[in-house]
Design an enzyme around this catalytic site. Structure first.
Site, PDB file in Angstrom:
ATOM      1  N   SER A  31      -4.975  12.439  -0.157  1.00  0.00           N
ATOM      2  CA  SER A  31      -4.003  11.792   1.135  1.00  0.00           C
ATOM      3  C   SER A  31      -2.977  13.190   1.078  1.00  0.00           C
ATOM      4  CB  SER A  31      -3.244  10.483   0.661  1.00  0.00           C
ATOM      5  OG  SER A  31      -4.169   9.688   0.690  1.00  0.00           O
ATOM      6  N   HIS A  69      -6.361  11.800   6.368  1.00  0.00           N
ATOM      7  CA  HIS A  69      -7.751  12.227   5.925  1.00  0.00           C
ATOM      8  C   HIS A  69      -8.593  12.734   7.104  1.00  0.00           C
ATOM      9  CE1 HIS A  69      -7.546  10.669   1.621  1.00  0.00           C
ATOM     10  NE2 HIS A  69      -6.604   9.846   2.079  1.00  0.00           N
ATOM     11  N   HIS A  72     -11.453   4.553   0.382  1.00  0.00           N
ATOM     12  CA  HIS A  72     -10.821   3.872  -0.629  1.00  0.00           C
ATOM     13  C   HIS A  72     -11.398   2.509  -0.588  1.00  0.00           C
ATOM     14  CE1 HIS A  72      -7.899   6.949   0.461  1.00  0.00           C
ATOM     15  NE2 HIS A  72      -7.541   7.027  -0.770  1.00  0.00           N
ATOM     16  N   TYR A  96      -9.717  -0.407  -0.645  1.00  0.00           N
ATOM     17  CA  TYR A  96      -8.828  -1.097   0.473  1.00  0.00           C
ATOM     18  C   TYR A  96      -9.142  -0.895   1.804  1.00  0.00           C
ATOM     19  CZ  TYR A  96      -5.968   3.052   1.279  1.00  0.00           C
ATOM     20  OH  TYR A  96      -5.624   4.173   1.519  1.00  0.00           O
ATOM     21  N   GLU A  97      -9.931   0.021   2.124  1.00  0.00           N
ATOM     22  CA  GLU A  97     -10.450   0.149   3.454  1.00  0.00           C
ATOM     23  C   GLU A  97     -11.549  -0.840   4.015  1.00  0.00           C
ATOM     24  OE1 GLU A  97     -10.724   4.421   4.920  1.00  0.00           O
ATOM     25  OE2 GLU A  97     -10.116   4.746   2.811  1.00  0.00           O
ATOM     26  N   ALA A 150      -3.120  11.635  -4.302  1.00  0.00           N
ATOM     27  CA  ALA A 150      -1.852  11.424  -4.263  1.00  0.00           C
ATOM     28  C   ALA A 150      -1.253  10.298  -5.292  1.00  0.00           C
ATOM     29  CB  ALA A 150      -1.240  11.276  -2.823  1.00  0.00           C
ATOM     30  N   MET A 160      -4.559   4.883  -5.794  1.00  0.00           N
ATOM     31  CA  MET A 160      -5.682   4.027  -5.115  1.00  0.00           C
ATOM     32  C   MET A 160      -6.972   4.616  -5.068  1.00  0.00           C
ATOM     33  SD  MET A 160      -3.307   2.252  -2.268  1.00  0.00           S
ATOM     34  CE  MET A 160      -1.365   2.155  -2.691  1.00  0.00           C
ATOM     35  N   SER A 161      -7.300   5.428  -5.816  1.00  0.00           N
ATOM     36  CA  SER A 161      -8.637   6.305  -5.687  1.00  0.00           C
ATOM     37  C   SER A 161      -9.075   6.847  -7.132  1.00  0.00           C
ATOM     38  CB  SER A 161      -8.628   7.354  -4.590  1.00  0.00           C
ATOM     39  OG  SER A 161      -7.520   8.619  -5.260  1.00  0.00           O
ATOM     40  N   ASN A 201       5.712  10.642  -5.026  1.00  0.00           N
ATOM     41  CA  ASN A 201       7.037   9.879  -5.046  1.00  0.00           C
ATOM     42  C   ASN A 201       7.125   9.374  -6.527  1.00  0.00           C
ATOM     43  OD1 ASN A 201       4.116   8.262  -4.142  1.00  0.00           O
ATOM     44  ND2 ASN A 201       5.617   6.818  -4.962  1.00  0.00           N
ATOM     45  N   HIS A 204       3.929   5.713   2.984  1.00  0.00           N
ATOM     46  CA  HIS A 204       2.684   6.738   3.290  1.00  0.00           C
ATOM     47  C   HIS A 204       3.191   8.079   3.612  1.00  0.00           C
ATOM     48  CE1 HIS A 204      -1.328   7.935   3.513  1.00  0.00           C
ATOM     49  NE2 HIS A 204      -1.490   7.967   4.698  1.00  0.00           N
TER      50      HIS A 204
HETATM   51  N1  HPA Z   1       1.443   3.985  -5.759  1.00  0.00           N
HETATM   52  C1  HPA Z   1       0.060   3.919  -5.344  1.00  0.00           C
HETATM   53  N2  HPA Z   1      -0.340   4.481  -4.768  1.00  0.00           N
HETATM   54  C2  HPA Z   1       0.166   5.690  -4.372  1.00  0.00           C
HETATM   55  C3  HPA Z   1       1.590   5.791  -4.621  1.00  0.00           C
HETATM   56  C4  HPA Z   1       2.416   4.968  -5.239  1.00  0.00           C
HETATM   57  O1  HPA Z   1       3.636   5.054  -5.717  1.00  0.00           O
HETATM   58  N3  HPA Z   1       1.796   6.960  -3.997  1.00  0.00           N
HETATM   59  C5  HPA Z   1       0.805   7.697  -3.674  1.00  0.00           C
HETATM   60  N4  HPA Z   1      -0.193   7.192  -3.834  1.00  0.00           N
END
Ligand code: HPA
Length: 281
Positions: A35, A66, A88, A90-91, A118, A219-220, A243, A255
């Site tokens: 991402s 993406h 992912h 979750y999609e 990310a 998440m990947s 973050n 996001h």
């Molecule tokens: N948590 C989960 N997935 C993420 C995060 C997060 O803080 N930042 C970017 N992808």
């Protein structure tokens, strides 16, 4: 969208054949861009790209940030294939669909995969815009039973019970460390934990992850690395820290924040990855 549960070797080869008919490149190195990191694909020279929706069976990204295409070309004079965007779990895709691209890359002859994502920082000293070399992974989704290797083993590709003691290649990690020192890039190191998402973590989730040894969370990546290692493909991975994970509940995660941090991270990742490729040459 009920995810397809298993792919046979002949289905995987059909996808690889369809791609071969669209490019003259025979990639040695594959890259998966996470991402906000898709701009890295712009570094590819003499590119030939194929949109995901023109490849049979290929999973198409539904997430903002993406692009959704394969870019073939040269980086440091080496033939590469870059996934500009991934899908992912979750999609709504199955783990087998999420990891089909890695299988296909293996059938195209890829020997090394560079994974990027990310991630949220669990370690307090990591800040947005930083890069973490992934030294190991925590498979939270897999521990709950969701493995991309569930189902009939494809014995032609790898063993039923693949070793994961060196998921991330030691030699490639050393190369990354050297490039970072030479280029003056601060390179953190740590363990990446994969959760299913798409909700970000609660403060309690994050304190749990910290306690079990996670340094960054996303998440990947983890399913892709399992498939890569099953097929004995070498892996190097980087998390772009987007973050600070919110261990005390004092800030929120969005996001947009994830996509913005990508702008700072892309130039660093480009330097690191090009340096590693030069080292391989
Ligand atoms: N948590 C989960 N997935 C993420 C995060 C997060 O803080 N930042 C970017 N992808």
């Amino acid at each position: 969208m009920p995810g397809k549960e298993y792919f046979t070797l002949s289905e995987i080869d059909q996808v690889a054949d369809a791609i071969r008919s669209r490019t003259h490149y025979q990639p040695r190195i594959g890259m998966i861009l996470g991402s906000g990191l898709g701009d890295l694909a712009n570094a590819v020279e003499k590119p030939e790209s194929i949109p995901y929706d023109e490849i049979p069976m290929w999973p198409v990204s539904t997430v903002h940030g993406h692009v959704g295409r394969l870019v073939f070309g040269l980086l440091e004079n080496q033939p590469v294939v870059v996934m500009q965007g991934r899908v992912h779990y979750y999609e709504g895709y199955s783990m087998q669909e999420v990891t089909l691209p890695v299988r296909v890359m293996q059938r195209l002859g890829v020997e090394i995969i560079v994974v990027t994502n990310a991630a949220g920082a669990i370690r307090p000293e990591f800040a947005p815009g930083d890069v973490m070399l992934i030294t190991d992974q925590l498979n939270m989704v897999g521990m709950a039973g969701l493995s991309p290797l569930r189902g009939p083993n494809l014995d032609d590709l790898g063993p039923r019970f693949p070793d994961m003691s060196q998921a991330y290649d030691r030699q490639l990690m050393d190369a990354a460390r050297n490039v970072a020192v030479q280029a003056g890039i601060q390179l953190h190191e740590g363990v990446y934990a994969c959760l299913a998402g798409p909700s970000f973590e609660t403060p309690a989730d994050l304190r749990f992850l910290r306690a079990i040894g996670a340094d960054a969370v996303g998440m990947s990546t983890v399913p892709e690395v399992i498939i890569a290692r099953h097929g004995n493909t070498r892996v190097i991975g980087f998390s772009g820290i987007s973050n600070k994970a919110n261990l005390d509940g004092s800030t929120i995660t969005t996001h947009d924040e994830v996509l913005q941090a990508g702008q700072v991270i892309v130039p660093k990742l480009k330097t690191l990855i090009l340096g590693i490729l030069r080292d391989l040459a």
